[in-house]
Design a protein around this motif. Structure first.
Motif, PDB file in Angstrom:
ATOM      1  N   GLN A   1      -2.412   0.178  -0.350  1.00  0.00           N
ATOM      2  CA  GLN A   1      -1.023   0.506  -0.683  1.00  0.00           C
ATOM      3  C   GLN A   1      -0.537   1.601   0.255  1.00  0.00           C
ATOM      4  OE1 GLN A   1       0.127   0.956  -4.868  1.00  0.00           O
ATOM      5  NE2 GLN A   1       1.222   2.835  -4.346  1.00  0.00           N
TER       6      GLN A   1
ATOM      7  N   THR B   1       7.120   2.972  -2.085  1.00  0.00           N
ATOM      8  CA  THR B   1       6.028   2.101  -1.663  1.00  0.00           C
ATOM      9  C   THR B   1       6.587   0.980  -0.808  1.00  0.00           C
ATOM     10  OG1 THR B   1       4.846   2.601  -3.704  1.00  0.00           O
ATOM     11  CG2 THR B   1       4.114   0.681  -2.471  1.00  0.00           C
ATOM     12  N   ILE B   2       6.088   0.869   0.433  1.00  0.00           N
ATOM     13  CA  ILE B   2       6.566  -0.201   1.317  1.00  0.00           C
ATOM     14  C   ILE B   2       5.512  -1.293   1.472  1.00  0.00           C
ATOM     15  CG2 ILE B   2       8.189   1.264   2.572  1.00  0.00           C
ATOM     16  CD1 ILE B   2       6.126   1.424   4.826  1.00  0.00           C
ATOM     17  N   LEU B   3       4.285  -1.020   1.022  1.00  0.00           N
ATOM     18  CA  LEU B   3       3.256  -2.054   0.979  1.00  0.00           C
ATOM     19  C   LEU B   3       2.539  -1.918  -0.362  1.00  0.00           C
ATOM     20  CD1 LEU B   3       1.901  -4.335   2.626  1.00  0.00           C
ATOM     21  CD2 LEU B   3       0.164  -2.674   3.312  1.00  0.00           C
TER      22      LEU B   3
ATOM     23  N   SER C   1       9.544  -6.648   5.521  1.00  0.00           N
ATOM     24  CA  SER C   1       8.644  -7.046   4.437  1.00  0.00           C
ATOM     25  C   SER C   1       7.319  -6.300   4.470  1.00  0.00           C
ATOM     26  CB  SER C   1       8.384  -8.557   4.496  1.00  0.00           C
ATOM     27  OG  SER C   1       7.767  -8.892   5.717  1.00  0.00           O
ATOM     28  N   GLY C   2       7.038  -5.561   5.553  1.00  0.00           N
ATOM     29  CA  GLY C   2       5.825  -4.758   5.603  1.00  0.00           C
ATOM     30  C   GLY C   2       4.755  -5.287   6.536  1.00  0.00           C
TER      31      GLY C   2
ATOM     32  N   THR D   1       3.669  -2.537   8.890  1.00  0.00           N
ATOM     33  CA  THR D   1       2.967  -1.527   8.088  1.00  0.00           C
ATOM     34  C   THR D   1       1.545  -1.983   7.776  1.00  0.00           C
ATOM     35  OG1 THR D   1       5.058  -0.843   7.091  1.00  0.00           O
ATOM     36  CG2 THR D   1       3.043  -0.236   5.926  1.00  0.00           C
TER      37      THR D   1
ATOM     38  N   GLU E   1       8.778  -8.098   0.759  1.00  0.00           N
ATOM     39  CA  GLU E   1       9.094  -6.726   0.371  1.00  0.00           C
ATOM     40  C   GLU E   1       7.828  -5.939   0.039  1.00  0.00           C
ATOM     41  OE1 GLU E   1      12.172  -6.379  -2.535  1.00  0.00           O
ATOM     42  OE2 GLU E   1      13.580  -7.632  -1.405  1.00  0.00           O
ATOM     43  N   GLY E   2       6.815  -6.107   0.888  1.00  0.00           N
ATOM     44  CA  GLY E   2       5.583  -5.358   0.733  1.00  0.00           C
ATOM     45  C   GLY E   2       4.596  -5.928  -0.259  1.00  0.00           C
TER      46      GLY E   2
ATOM     47  N   SER F   1       9.636   5.781  10.995  1.00  0.00           N
ATOM     48  CA  SER F   1       9.556   4.599  10.140  1.00  0.00           C
ATOM     49  C   SER F   1      10.670   4.671   9.102  1.00  0.00           C
ATOM     50  CB  SER F   1       8.187   4.537   9.451  1.00  0.00           C
ATOM     51  OG  SER F   1       7.944   5.710   8.713  1.00  0.00           O
TER      52      SER F   1
END
Length: 1476
Positions: A108, A157-159, A180-181, A184, A369-370, A793
């Motif tokens: 995460q 939280t992006i992932l 969408s990650g 990342t 979206e992660g 980022s």
């Protein structure tokens, strides 16, 4: 056209063929070390095979193009065969393999800022507070971890929690919409976590933790970013040779008998052949402003550079961006082969991946979206989403289909399924996956592999052993580097030396300026006499020479900022320790700086007449050069420590005035304030100056004569002896009564308290100490406090106005309507239709080109890049320009758009059969491949700027604003409309580039260079759909395109296909379902299967990739002999005839300005000045730095001369304080030049489209600086005038007001001169070279540094008169000293005894009446005390300064500002330094 790709009618439903090679498990189990070990033992049979292969591949490397054209399949480079045969040799030699499986569990990633949190652009107040609180905040940052706070910065939280396993020899494709990650995820796997607030969960590499991997094996897990960052002035071979030199394994990691050099050469040739760029070996890499390889070739250089690292876990972020479809497939196949044979673990994220690429992967990971919404075999992914309830779309590539299922605008549900029944939100899709068999299989695989890594550690132990074997001798086993520190320094030194050597312009400029300046200084102090007249000026020439070399090093500071992105990337690859580059920079610069300073010193030393002896000169040179190296290390340290140029500049300004002021020359040590004199002892310049003074004066004796004798004859006086007598005195320090000879040692001791015995025992040793200290400080700065620059980022936003809030609300409402959450009203529908109708007017002009050839200069003669290209673009058509990477697509587009300014273009480029007119650029728009924009503008402002200045003047601003809103909506930039451009990611910047050009509503033609590169499939579809809509409304469009899907390809009307060498392979219609072009290729032996993308097939058919072409004839010859070619030429002839038959429009009625520009000069100036002012306001660091420079210099000088009195020495202090005003421009110039040159980069792009005039650009730059110059002038004046105590002369307070005017004019002079220098310089590195030259020349000949009476007639007759500083000092000194009463202190009197029986008045008053000054004790008969000046006028009038001329002088200074401004405008018009 349909709203989405899926809406197109399905013409064939066959499943795609498996074009890729399947995963070879047996071979994967035999995988061995890495590409760098792929050398066979020369004495074995494998060597024989390889040498046979080399024979053929060398031939192909000599001329890849010809080899492919011959169609000889034996010359085709087979990577799998090559790696496999070499791998067998490695296995036989007992070299360990490196297999690293990756397991991630509950991974995460959080970043700063909540979902509703925005970061806004900084303010001036914030910059001021940050500066003064900076040290305290830094200290708090060190101790804060010991005091946990409850109020933490909000994060988002992006992932979301993701889990999976990828075994050695497997490849994973990561898919998702932008945001969408995907990036990342790749960065997290690659252990690049610095930019994230937190990374939780567990990632294991062959059972090794992420922490241990980062510490000891950092170079084995690497990440290839989307942008291509290289040193533009190195060749492809040099770039890759450097990468290999830092990663070449030691003897234990190479085959027996293979030398390091042979190894590097073999791997270099392999990489070049594998990526089909052997022909670019000796070509510069280049960038957007340095001509080099093509964009696609530059991308392949990036790929090769990372492959050279021989890393075992590789993460590739959209690495096919800019590659044509065939080359992209070749790259993916190469990855597949290397992964199979070498046991690599490969993660790849791609946009618009074709089916052939997709089928090469073992696993596919889909993110929304992660959230992890699928992870499993690629062959099962499509069926999984179809089973969830999504509509089957057989003609859409699987990768696009999977991505589309996560896009609310694109996805479609199966017949009979409703939206609420199908998991469609990210959370619902994630939940569905977790309940699926795929998730259970993933969990089982993860658990099994985790247990295997814990119990069976063979892979881990082999990996550790292989990494240890790779290391050179002497490298610690715990070090993450292959090469030792000395080896890294050696490799970097070679690279930095090559970089400097190949930048010839800077090299010649620096040497030329240095030699010129040496002659100027030497000639200014020409042949100093060995008399009292040459004593002070000897100190002056030594000080001037020392300052020149020391301040020359100031240019090192901005240079340290430029290489940071490259340092970040290569340090991430573990090529070298960051600190190694500090020593490498020093060593690589030594040959250049040593020779430059030696030339400078020879000229200055011998021209000025310093003691002519070998010992004297070489001691002087040694001290001077060490001082240069010390200051170079000093400025480099600050350049490395500071996060940006402005903060480094502030620190430098803190020290520079003190280095100059407290060297012991301007203020003698005895006169320094007791609470500041310690600066003298920590100042390296003071030790160098002392050493040089000791070296000179220990060798000479001076004769006292001339003005140093009092009383003396002159002006008709003859009563005094002509030779120093007993009743006269010598005013020179160290003189003894009755002797006219003064030893240099005595002069130094009495005048400066300098002991010549300190030369070697103190000054030299302290300088060496400083030299080593600053080298160590650079190493420490890079090793422990590396500043890699901003890698944002997050997006930075500007505050919204009320108008913008309303417009953004409308955009968001439309966005929701599009998602189906709001019902559209009929009124809105009508309004949209209405806008579409007026969006583009119908244009009826046809653009044609024939026999187009383009040659550029090369090292061995002209190189042809285009050959007899012809074609046309009709109104209402969408034409694609395609070809292999390097085939000349961008070159062709540049030539057609009239953007080339080097080389020779021949052929006819016509509009309606007539040559291009001067308004051609204005009538076209060109969305270039490189995204260059004003970084501080918002997305909306950038588009409005283009619309305001490029759409016709009769279109109202309201209409332009509304059209920009449509562009923002079309390009889906609603959420980023107020985001600053510099904070946008690659994909958003690409959309903005297109939006800026579309906002211009071109009348004639729209050019786009790879508009879909970097976009996901849906964004690319939306863009092409919009282009189609524009074409349908009459717009003519020519567009290069890479990797189009079959659906995108069909959207184009016509195709111009090029092969290498700029040869035409096809020009004509594409047809429905690509039937026409399919038929053309089929007729000539290249039959395209119905379920294969024709865009990919035709590139492979003509041999665009590494595979041989189809057929035995060159496709360009086939084309020239074809019926289609004949018809195309006839059509061009008919178009020209029809065009010439029409009446030519009356252009005489239009003014030149109207023909060239869409808007008036004043309107352009208004809009450009508004943008410049906004840009400066949004650069608070820059503004604060300018204010800081003025305030700090003034404050520190004032503290040194606080409340100065009226003695002779204090009179000189007043002059020195005024003299600092003429130092200001040199410092201001160093700050102005980088920002001007950066803004010029933006202007170069904008000027190509005739957005605004170069005159407007130059004027806008100056006007924006004027308010801040006035503020800086007022602050400087306040801090100078009152603390020092100015205004005590006859001019009084009115005189101090006059000083303010002069100071403001001087700051404007500095700004205008800085912009002039920047305008004539190609780069910042060259511009900063001029600053010491100009600063010293102007300050040396202004009549104060070298007093006017002693100036050589040659300089006095013209340089003195043309020097603007002459006017500045004349105006300020005369105003301050006019009528100022002077009172000598006791130690300032010259003492002489009158003849016996005479009083001081009788003996000396005659002298005083003629020469000025006063005798303090007129009636005494012994020890007469003579003071040199009685009033300030007696000081400045001999210097050719008159109080009555002060207003004349100040307006002459203003005239110089105007002159600089005019020259800047002319230079901006004539000099662009953009070679294309």
């Amino acid at each position: 056209m349909a709203e989405t790709p899926a809406d197109i009618i399905t013409l064939n439903d066959e499943q795609p063929l498996n074009l890729g090679s399947s995963v070879d498990v047996i071979r994967a189990e035999q995988q061995f070390n890495d590409l760098a070990r792929q050398l066979s033992i020369r004495s074995q049979e494998v060597s024989r095979k390889r040498s046979e292969l080399s024979t053929t591949t060398v031939a192909s490397a000599i001329d890849v193009e010809k080899a492919i054209q011959k169609g000889d399949s034996t010359e085709h480079f087979d990577l799998r065969e090559y790696l496999s045969s070499s791998n067998d040799a490695n296995q036989a030699a007992g070299i360990k393999h490196k297999h690293v499986g990756v397991v991630w569990k509950d991974l995460q990633v959080d970043v700063m800022g909540g979902w509703d949190h925005k970061f806004y652009v900084g303010t001036l107040g914030g910059a001021v507070i940050a500066f003064f609180l900076g040290p305290f905040l830094w200290l708090w940052g060190l101790i804060a971890p010991f005091f946990p706070s409850k109020n933490k910065m909000p994060t988002r939280t992006i992932l979301q929690k993701s889990s999976g396993v990828l075994k050695p020899g497997e490849m994973c494709l990561v898919l998702g919409c932008p945001g969408s990650g995907c990036t990342t995820f790749l960065k997290s796997i690659a252990n690049q976590r610095e930019e994230f607030a937190s990374v939780s969960g567990n990632v294991l590499y062959a059972g090794i933790s992420a922490e241990e991997m980062a510490k000891h094996y950092k170079g084995e897990v690497v990440y290839n970013q989307e942008d291509d960052i290289h040193i533009a002035t190195l060749t492809v071979a040099q770039t890759l040779a450097f990468a290999l030199s830092t990663k070449t394994p030691g003897p234990n990691g190479r085959l027996p008998g293979v030398s390091r050099k042979e190894f590097d050469q073999e791997v270099l040739d392999t990489l070049l052949r594998m990526l089909n760029i052997s022909h670019t070996k000796q070509t510069l890499v280049g960038d957007e402003f340095v001509r080099g390889v093509s964009g696609g070739e530059r991308k392949r250089v990036s790929i090769a550079e990372m492959m050279a690292t021989r890393a075992r876990v590789q993460c590739w972020d959209n690495s096919t961006r800019g590659l044509d479809a065939s080359t992209a497939l070749d790259f993916a196949k190469s990855l597949r082969v290397m992964t199979d044979v070498l046991g690599q673990t490969t993660f790849v994220t791609l946009y618009q991946a074709g089916e052939g690429i997709y089928e090469l992967f073992d696993k596919v990971l889909v993110l929304d979206e992660g959230r992890q919404v699928f992870y499993g075999p690629p062959s099962e992914a499509r069926a999984y989403f179809e089973n969830l309830g999504y509509k089957p779309l057989p003609r859409q590539s699987t990768a696009d289909y999977l991505t589309g299922c996560t896009d609310p605008n694109e996805r479609q549900f199966a017949t009979g399924r409703l939206a609420h029944e199908v998991p469609s939100s990210p959370a619902a899709l994630e939940s569905a996956f977790r309940l699926s068999p795929h998730a259970r299989d993933n969990e089982d695989n993860l658990e099994r592999y985790s247990r295997l890594m814990e119990t069976e550690k063979a892979d881990q132990e082999a990996f550790r052993a292989a990494v240890a074997a790779d290391k050179k001798k002497g490298v610690s086993k715990k070090s993450p580097f292959t090469l030792g520190f000395t080896g890294q320094v050696r490799a970097l030194t070679v690279r930095q030396f090559q970089t400097r050597l190949q930048d010839r312009f800077q090299l010649f400029t620096s040497f030329g300026l240095s030699v010129t300046l040496a002659f100027v200084i030497g000639a200014g102090y020409y042949n100093q006499p060995l008399t009292s007249a040459g004593a002070f000026t000897r100190g002056s020439v030594i000080f001037a020479a020392l300052l020149t070399t020391c301040l020359d090093a100031f240019g090192e500071m901005p240079v340290q900022m430029l290489g940071r992105p490259i340092l970040r990337k290569q340090a991430g690859y573990s090529m070298y320790r960051p600190s190694a580059i500090a020593l490498a920079n020093t060593f690589s610069d030594l040959p250049f700086s040593a020779s430059r300073v030696l030339l400078f010193n020879i000229i200055v030393y011998f021209l000025s007449g310093l003691h002519r002896s070998a010992g004297g000169f070489f001691t002087f040179h040694l001290l001077n050069y060490i001082a240069y190296l010390v200051m170079q290390g000093f400025f480099r340290t600050f350049g490395l420590l500071c996060s940006n140029f402005d903060s480094a500049f502030r620190l430098a300004v803190f020290f520079i005035p003190n280095f100059v002021q407290y060297a012991g020359y301007i203020i003698p040590v005895d006169s320094m304030k007791r609470w500041l004199f310690w600066i003298y002892y920590v100042n390296p310049v003071s030790y160098a100056w002392q050493g040089c003074m000791e070296n000179e004066f220990m060798r000479i004796s001076l004769t006292c004569d001339g003005n140093s004798v009092i009383p003396r004859n002159g002006f008709g006086i003859t009563k005094y002896p002509d030779v120093l007598g007993p009743n006269q005195a010598c005013t020179l320090f160290g003189s003894t009564s009755g002797s006219n000879i003064i030893s240099g040692k005595a002069y130094l001791l009495a005048g400066y308290n300098i002991d010549v015995a300190d030369l070697w025992r103190r000054n030299f040793l302290v300088l060496l100490g400083f030299l080593f200290a600053f080298q160590i400080s650079q190493i420490v700065a890079l090793e422990f406090f590396p500043q890699y620059g901003f890698n944002l980022s997050i997006n930075i936003f500007a505050k919204e106005t009320e108008e913008l809030k309303k417009r953004n609300a409308v955009l968001q409402e439309k966005k929701l309507r599009r998602k189906g959450k709001l019902e559209k009203s009929s009124n809105d529908d009508k309004e949209v239709v209405k806008h579409e109708k007026v969006a583009i007017q119908s244009h009826q002009k046809t653009f044609t080109w024939e026999n187009l050839n383009y040659h550029v200069p090369g090292p061995n003669g002209p190189i042809r890049l285009l050959h007899d290209v012809f074609g046309y673009v009709k109104p209402g058509t969408l034409t694609a320009l395609m070809g292999a990477s390097g085939a000349g697509k961008t070159t062709c587009l540049d030539v057609l758009a009239q953007r080339k300014n080097i080389g020779v273009i021949s052929g006819d480029v016509l509009v309606e059969g007539r040559p291009l007119n001067s308004d051609f650029a204005r009538g076209t728009a060109y969305a270039e491949q490189m995204d260059v924009h004003e970084g501080t503008a918002t997305v909306r402002e950038a588009m409005r700027f283009s619309a305001y200045l490029r759409q016709p003047a009769h279109v109202s601003q309201e209409e332009k604003d509304n059209y920009v809103e449509e562009m923002i909506e079309l390009l889906e930039l609603q959420d980023l409309s107020e985001a600053l451009v510099f904070s946008l990611n690659v994909e958003a910047r690409k959309r903005l580039t297109i939006g800026v050009e579309l906002a211009s509503k071109p009348e004639l033609l729209l050019f786009l260079d790879e508009p879909t590169s970097g976009l996901d499939a849906q964004s690319a579809w939306n863009l092409v759909r919009f282009l189609r809509k524009l074409a349908n409304q009459g717009q003519a469009i020519l567009c290069t395109i890479h990797q189009p899907s079959s659906l995108l390809f069909e959207s184009f009307d016509r195709l111009l296909l090029l092969e290498r060498g700029g040869e035409t392979v096809y020009f004509g219609d594409i047809g429905e379902d690509s039937r026409i072009i399919r038929d053309y290729f089929a007729r000539h032996g290249a039959l395209c299967p119905s379920n294969v993308n024709p865009a990919e097939f035709m590139l492979e058919a003509i041999g665009a990739g590494v595979t041989p072409r189809v057929g035995d004839r060159d496709w360009k010859d086939i084309w020239l002999d074809s019926e289609e070619c004949r018809l195309a030429k006839e059509e061009i002839k008919a178009i020209k005839e029809r065009g010439l038959a029409k009446a030519e429009p009356d252009r005489k009625a239009m003014s030149t300005w109207q023909r060239l520009d869409a808007t008036s000069f004043l309107y352009q100036l208004k809009v450009v000045v508004q943008r410049n002012n906004t840009a400066l306001w949004r650069s608070p660091d820059y503004i604060f730095t300018r204010i800081f420079v003025s305030s700090f210099i003034s404050l520190f000088i004032s503290l040194s001369f606080l409340q100065v009195g009226n003695s002779v020495r204090e009179l000189q202090f007043r002059v020195f304080a005024i003299f600092w005003v003429v130092v200001l421009p040199a410092i201001v110039m160093a700050q102005i030049e980088p920002i001007f040159i950066f803004n010029r980069r933006v202007f170069i792009r904008e000027s190509s489209s005739r957005i605004y005039s170069p005159y407007v650009f130059a004027m806008g730059q100056l006007i924006g600086e004027i308010p801040y110059s006035i503020i800086c002038g007022i602050i400087y004046w306040v801090l100078m005038v009152y603390p020092i105590g100015f205004g005590q002369g006859a001019a009084g307070n009115n005189g101090t007001g006059f000083q303010l005017l002069v100071i403001i004019f001087m700051l404007l002079f500095g700004v205008s001169l800085g912009q002039l220098v920047a305008a004539v310089s190609p780069s910042v590195q060259v511009a900063v070279l001029f600053n010491p030259f100009l600063g010293l020349v102007l300050s040396q000949f202004c009549g104060v540094t070298i007093p006017y009476p002693t100036l050589i007639t040659f300089w006095r007759s013209w340089v003195y008169e043309l020097d603007p500083y002459t006017r500045t000092l004349a105006a300020m000194v005369s105003t301050e000293l006019n009528g100022l009463a002077i009172k000598c202190k006791s130690d300032e009197f010259a003492i002489f005894d009158p003849p016996s029986g005479q009083t001081c008045m009788e003996w000396g008053q005659t002298f005083v009446d003629k020469f000025g000054g006063y005798i303090d004790n007129l009636s005494d008969t012994v020890k007469c005390r003579y003071c040199q000046f009685a009033i300030g006028n007696q000081f400045f009038e001999p210097l050719n300064i008159r109080y009555s001329n002060r207003w004349r002088d100040v307006f002459i200074l203003l005239a110089f500002c105007v002159f600089n401004f005019i020259v800047t405008i002319i230079a901006s018009r004539l000099l662009r330094y953009a070679k294309r």
